[in-house]
Design a protein around this motif. Structure first.
Motif, short mmCIF file in Angstrom:
data_model
loop_
_atom_site.label_atom_id
_atom_site.label_comp_id
_atom_site.label_asym_id
_atom_site.label_seq_id
_atom_site.Cartn_x
_atom_site.Cartn_y
_atom_site.Cartn_z
N LYS A 192 0.74 -1.24 -0.03
CA LYS A 192 -0.08 0.07 0.11
C LYS A 192 0.88 1.32 -0.01
N LYS A 193 1.96 1.20 -0.58
CA LYS A 193 2.88 2.38 -0.98
C LYS A 193 3.48 2.71 0.51
N GLU A 194 3.43 1.94 1.44
CA GLU A 194 3.99 2.17 2.87
C GLU A 194 5.44 1.82 2.85
N TRP A 195 6.44 2.61 3.00
CA TRP A 195 7.93 2.27 3.00
C TRP A 195 8.22 1.37 4.13
N GLY A 196 7.92 1.48 5.31
CA GLY A 196 8.49 0.63 6.34
C GLY A 196 8.07 -0.87 5.90
N PRO A 197 6.79 -1.22 5.74
CA PRO A 197 6.51 -2.65 5.39
C PRO A 197 7.29 -3.01 4.05
N PHE A 198 7.49 -2.05 3.15
CA PHE A 198 8.10 -2.42 1.79
C PHE A 198 9.51 -2.76 2.17
N PHE A 199 10.12 -1.89 2.90
CA PHE A 199 11.59 -2.21 3.25
C PHE A 199 11.69 -3.72 3.82
N LYS A 200 10.86 -3.83 4.81
CA LYS A 200 11.04 -5.23 5.47
C LYS A 200 10.82 -6.31 4.54
N LYS A 201 9.64 -6.33 3.60
CA LYS A 201 9.43 -7.35 2.66
C LYS A 201 10.56 -7.56 1.65
N ILE A 202 11.26 -6.52 1.33
CA ILE A 202 12.31 -6.88 0.49
C ILE A 202 13.91 -7.09 1.34
N ASP A 203 13.70 -7.07 2.42
CA ASP A 203 14.83 -7.23 3.30
C ASP A 203 16.05 -5.98 3.49
N TRP A 204 15.44 -4.83 3.33
CA TRP A 204 16.28 -3.82 3.34
C TRP A 204 16.47 -3.22 4.78
N THR A 205 15.72 -3.95 5.78
CA THR A 205 15.99 -3.70 7.19
C THR A 205 16.35 -4.78 7.93
N THR A 206 16.86 -5.00 9.15
CA THR A 206 17.28 -6.03 9.88
C THR A 206 16.79 -5.83 11.34
N GLY A 207 16.47 -7.09 11.92
CA GLY A 207 16.48 -6.94 13.41
C GLY A 207 15.04 -6.52 13.78
N GLY A 208 14.59 -6.42 15.08
CA GLY A 208 13.39 -6.37 15.75
C GLY A 208 12.99 -4.89 15.62
N ASN A 209 14.05 -4.08 15.45
CA ASN A 209 13.87 -2.49 15.50
C ASN A 209 13.79 -1.99 13.93
N ASN A 210 13.76 -2.98 13.00
CA ASN A 210 13.97 -2.66 11.48
C ASN A 210 14.93 -1.52 11.23
N THR A 211 16.05 -2.04 11.74
CA THR A 211 17.18 -0.92 11.40
C THR A 211 17.43 -1.20 9.89
N TYR A 212 17.80 0.12 9.29
CA TYR A 212 18.31 -0.01 7.85
C TYR A 212 19.50 -0.82 7.78
#
Length: 103
Positions: free
Chosen positions: A26-46
């Protein structure tokens, strides 16, 4: 360039692949970055470039190509909304040819 990414990754990578995932999120960056694995860990650090990114064929779908979003998402938004990428979402009907002569 996108067609090369898609073709040589067997449909796993490319801007059009990323765009489809972005739309699913839905054009939301946080979920998108998580889905394509551009973030890591429980805090979704870039992830840190280049050492934290996955440079392998088995990386998450949409993980590549990398596009810097550190200073904002304007560039990647413009790429996703460009007709060359936005038009890749599906087959378009060929325009009807105008008949020039009635033979």
């Amino acid at each position: 360039m996108d067609k090369l990414w898609v073709a040589y990754s067997k449909g796993n990578y490319g801007y059009s692949v990323q765009r489809k995932i972005w739309l699913q999120c839905k054009k939301e960056w946080g979920p998108f970055f998580k889905k394509i694995d551009w973030t890591t860990g429980g805090n979704n650090t870039y992830r840190k470039w280049p050492e934290d990114f996955q440079w392998r064929a088995d990386a998450a779908k949409g993980h590549l190509p990398l596009t810097n979003a550190l200073r904002g998402t304007q560039l990647i938004t413009a790429i996703f909304e460009h007709p060359a990428i936005a038009g890749a979402d599906g087959p378009k009907a060929a325009p009807k040819q105008k008949k020039l002569f009635n033979f």
